[in-house]
Enzyme design. Sequence first.
Site, PDB file in Angstrom:
ATOM      1  CE  LYS A 137      42.437  38.581  36.382  1.00 14.15           C
ATOM      2  NZ  LYS A 137      43.691  38.599  37.132  1.00 14.15           N
ATOM      3  CG  HIS A 253      39.912  35.785  46.100  1.00 11.73           C
ATOM      4  ND1 HIS A 253      40.582  36.856  46.659  1.00 11.73           N
ATOM      5  CD2 HIS A 253      40.376  35.676  44.835  1.00 11.73           C
ATOM      6  CE1 HIS A 253      41.412  37.371  45.763  1.00 11.73           C
ATOM      7  NE2 HIS A 253      41.298  36.680  44.650  1.00 11.73           N
TER       8      HIS A 253
END
Lengths: 372, 372
Positions: A137, A253
């Site tokens: 990220k 997720h």
Amino acid sequence: MGSERIRVTYGVTAPASEIQARALAIALEQTVELPERLVPRGFIRDEVVGHIEHISERAPGVHEVTLSYLVEAAGGELTQFLNLLFGNSSLQPGVRVLDVQLPESFLRQFRGPRFGMKGLRDFLGVPTGPLVQTALKPMGLSPEALAEMAYQLALGGIDIIKDDHGLTNQPWAPFEARVAACAAAVERANRETGRRAVYAANVTSDFRQLERRVRFAKEAGARALLLGPGLVGFDTLRAIADDDSIALPLLSHPTWLGSHVVSPSAGHAHGVLFGLLQRLAGVDASIYPNFGGRFGFSQEECQQIASACLAPMGPLRPCCPTPGGGMRLSNLEAMKACYGDEVMYLMGGGLLELSSDLTQASRQLLSALGRS
Amino acid sequence: MGSERIRVTYGVTAPASEIQARALAIALEQTVELPERLVPRGFIRDEVVGHIEHISERAPGVHEVTLSYLVEAAGGELTQFLNLLFGNSSLQPGVRVLDVQLPESFLRQFRGPRFGMKGLRDFLGVPTGPLVQTALKPMGLSPEALAEMAYQLALGGIDIIKDDHGLTNQPWAPFEARVAACAAAVERANRETGRRAVYAANVTSDFRQLERRVRFAKEAGARALLLGPGLVGFDTLRAIADDDSIALPLLSHPTWLGSHVVSPSAGHAHGVLFGLLQRLAGVDASIYPNFGGRFGFSQEECQQIASACLAPMGPLRPCCPTPGGGMRLSNLEAMKACYGDEVMYLMGGGLLELSSDLTQASRQLLSALGRS
């Protein structure tokens, strides 16, 4: 037909005077969707309608109601199982799925996790101790920048380096360019370290794109896949997990699934959503928000998830509990006390905070975990 | 890049002293998933991180927070749009999606309902007045028994006769046998009446089965399809709706989605879930629980859904609000006052209660609606 039944325990907010009627209403709603007087006598009334197995008071105005359903009512499909479990009743206030007992004849219809906890350890070459995962990220970085991060993290000894779940196919980092670059970067680090760090590509995407992305990721050298069942449906994960031509570890997720757990009088118990359903869907590692971080899950809820991931479940392998979200070195001791070693720690932002040298930060984390 | 932004208004349970920090936390969580101090300066910090557009107090301890996101952050995909809208924040207590404003450049990426309200009227040959839908049930009946029901209902003038959402591929009524029998039965009734009643096949199923079932249903003469986005994911509906080789009206069922709306401080506003998201997914008729029946939706919540289905939404057609669940002749006047004529009434069990002669029962319903 149907000597074995699926047992579901619901938490139902209703006074004792109404609980029998509420229990019957759920038994009808989840199966025949008719008032009792219209249900045909015989097989449908006797077997297809949910049976009320047990009712007990849990607290004033809250009851536990155990119903059972014919295995055949799920029609051998995960989608229809969810329907049967909590389809229409999810739309009524004051009903929560607390527990599910699945008979062997139902479980045999599912392959479950291909790797599971033990298989994942073999795949990663980490026979003992906690496993470690991190996320690439932030969204907005180029494929090259993400790949450089992946390289540094793999060099530092992280076991699984996954895409953040928000990295899909944005113009600044298109899927194919990102996945190819990150997979290559992790393999380069592996050649240097002799380890087996894994890059997990986020393949959550449009229905028409999904299988193409899975194939591309595999060919590009991604050695695990990330999917969000809230976005693509639980059975999509099962289909990918079961496919022998893919055969990669599958990470799940929790994105967009929170509404199913955050209200204590609605949705599903944490262990059902993040444990049991994940194993039916063939998930090898179930990611969920850890206690003590920036999400509101309690330690007890997180322990329930870990237990549901690891407990015996007929022929289905355990899946690896993977708590993350606001993890820091300072709460590592509390996590170790809660989870022991049968766990994968997911540290994203917390790892980036340790040092701008990501290899160094990774080594620091592994050392704190006794993995160096 | 990205002068246009997606605007999302969240209801956030937090005191005034904390609301600025909560708003920023959501803006970070939904995009870069990093603490602010770690966000790279420039494009990522200025554009990718959600912007705080507006904060206002709605009630003591509850605020409305409007954030905006880059259109490009959704990567042109419905799955990633859901991620951006409410992925991780769904897992935090006290956050609800209240409203979504989508710019033209985003909406142009979606085809929306193929038929929509007007197209559905043309397809059914019902230019004015409310549309009428019913469901084949109960689970447990044979294909022949379900087909006989479908025939009687079509003869009585019902516009759309759908499978109950729990009819999938159970051993007592396998998918292909059921769909072929029901489609043929409705066409036989149409030859007698000269009308265009439609049988809608429930094609909700395993990822690997779904397209096969869609093709089979179309070839067998089903003239509409039913899918549950909670079970298969919203983008699966979009893919089926957009496919020119299918080109059938698409009905959406709310099964397993209830947890997204039942808690007032979590999930999504009713209009977002059952209106806006359905139109992005190309749904022609959005089924939802009616007020006053056995579900807890209020009249105001149902009106919000109907408005979200019908309101202008750039180039996307309106979809048909389809309230059902506990509908009876006795609450018809209240429903007419709420919805007017731009609606499809779904009466299942209530219709079966009117008479065991289903043709007669159907005529009675149509007459009560001024459609006879």
